[in-house]
Design a protein around this motif. Sequence first.
Motif, PDB file in Angstrom:
ATOM      1  N   GLN A  14       0.830  -1.200   0.000  1.00 14.88           N
ATOM      2  CA  GLN A  14       0.000   0.000   0.000  1.00 14.88           C
ATOM      3  C   GLN A  14       0.868   1.254   0.000  1.00 14.88           C
ATOM      4  O   GLN A  14       0.569   2.223  -0.685  1.00 14.88           O
ATOM      5  CB  GLN A  14      -0.954   0.004   1.204  1.00 14.88           C
ATOM      6  N   GLN A  15       1.952   1.222   0.752  1.00 14.55           N
ATOM      7  CA  GLN A  15       2.890   2.350   0.755  1.00 14.55           C
ATOM      8  C   GLN A  15       3.475   2.569  -0.636  1.00 14.55           C
ATOM      9  O   GLN A  15       3.613   3.702  -1.101  1.00 14.55           O
ATOM     10  CB  GLN A  15       4.040   2.077   1.731  1.00 14.55           C
ATOM     11  N   ARG A  21       2.068   1.742  -3.518  1.00 12.49           N
ATOM     12  CA  ARG A  21       1.002   2.294  -4.358  1.00 12.49           C
ATOM     13  C   ARG A  21       0.844   3.787  -4.088  1.00 12.49           C
ATOM     14  O   ARG A  21       0.706   4.590  -4.999  1.00 12.49           O
ATOM     15  CB  ARG A  21      -0.334   1.600  -4.075  1.00 12.49           C
ATOM     16  N   SER A  22       0.845   4.144  -2.814  1.00 15.45           N
ATOM     17  CA  SER A  22       0.674   5.546  -2.433  1.00 15.45           C
ATOM     18  C   SER A  22       1.833   6.392  -2.952  1.00 15.45           C
ATOM     19  O   SER A  22       1.619   7.485  -3.488  1.00 15.45           O
ATOM     20  CB  SER A  22       0.577   5.653  -0.914  1.00 15.45           C
ATOM     21  N   SER A  41       1.445   9.383  -5.597  1.00 17.83           N
ATOM     22  CA  SER A  41       1.885  10.726  -5.206  1.00 17.83           C
ATOM     23  C   SER A  41       2.923  11.267  -6.183  1.00 17.83           C
ATOM     24  O   SER A  41       2.878  12.440  -6.562  1.00 17.83           O
ATOM     25  CB  SER A  41       2.479  10.713  -3.799  1.00 17.83           C
ATOM     26  N   SER A  95      -8.369  -1.090  -2.154  1.00 18.27           N
ATOM     27  CA  SER A  95      -7.341  -0.505  -3.022  1.00 18.27           C
ATOM     28  C   SER A  95      -7.808  -0.499  -4.470  1.00 18.27           C
ATOM     29  O   SER A  95      -7.623   0.489  -5.187  1.00 18.27           O
ATOM     30  CB  SER A  95      -6.037  -1.293  -2.900  1.00 18.27           C
ATOM     31  N   THR A 112     -10.389   2.270  -5.049  1.00 15.74           N
ATOM     32  CA  THR A 112      -9.818   3.608  -5.205  1.00 15.74           C
ATOM     33  C   THR A 112      -9.357   3.846  -6.639  1.00 15.74           C
ATOM     34  O   THR A 112      -9.648   4.883  -7.235  1.00 15.74           O
ATOM     35  CB  THR A 112      -8.636   3.791  -4.232  1.00 15.74           C
TER      36      THR A 112
END
Length: 183
Positions: free
Chosen positions: A48-49, A51-52, A56, A115, A118
């Motif tokens: 998840q980090q 992906r974030s 970003s 996820s 989103t």
Amino acid sequence: MSLSDLAALGSFVSGVAVLVSLVFLYFQLRQVSRELKLTEKNQRAMMQQGRSARASDAIMKLSEPYASQILHQSVSDRPLSGPETRSYLGFVMAQHMSWEDTFLQHSAGTLDSKSLETDEAALRFLASQPAYRAAWQMVRLQYGHDYRAYVDRIIGEAPVQMPGDVAALFDTLKKEQTALAAV
């Protein structure tokens, strides 16, 4: 003490040792199970980090003046030049590389539905824009069959609409928020 008494005592001690070993094994298996769950949770957090961070980074690049201008032009009536079209196609391809990764990880059961949800929301928003739909038609063959079918379905469900003037909408919303703050 006779030989048969010693054999019986040895058998009893052996039985107790097996029982103690089984109890010890039970506690070890519980500990290993807890460690595996923690490891899985950490791996999901790292995914998840990642992906974030990827999203970003893409957003920051799109906020640069050249990229921002191309995105703005893609939703206007003004045509894009050849280099601008290639840049826009690059944006679309980068988005789909990221979303395909999410799709594949979700399909493999390594990424949760939230996820995927989103990414799907972002895809539905972009899929309503004619320029994005046109770009997808140009790049879609670069992706796997299952992912193509998934995106084609979402694009087919999205209503086509030209986005409004983003700057005017932003100014209107900002004025509304300023008025609310003054109350």
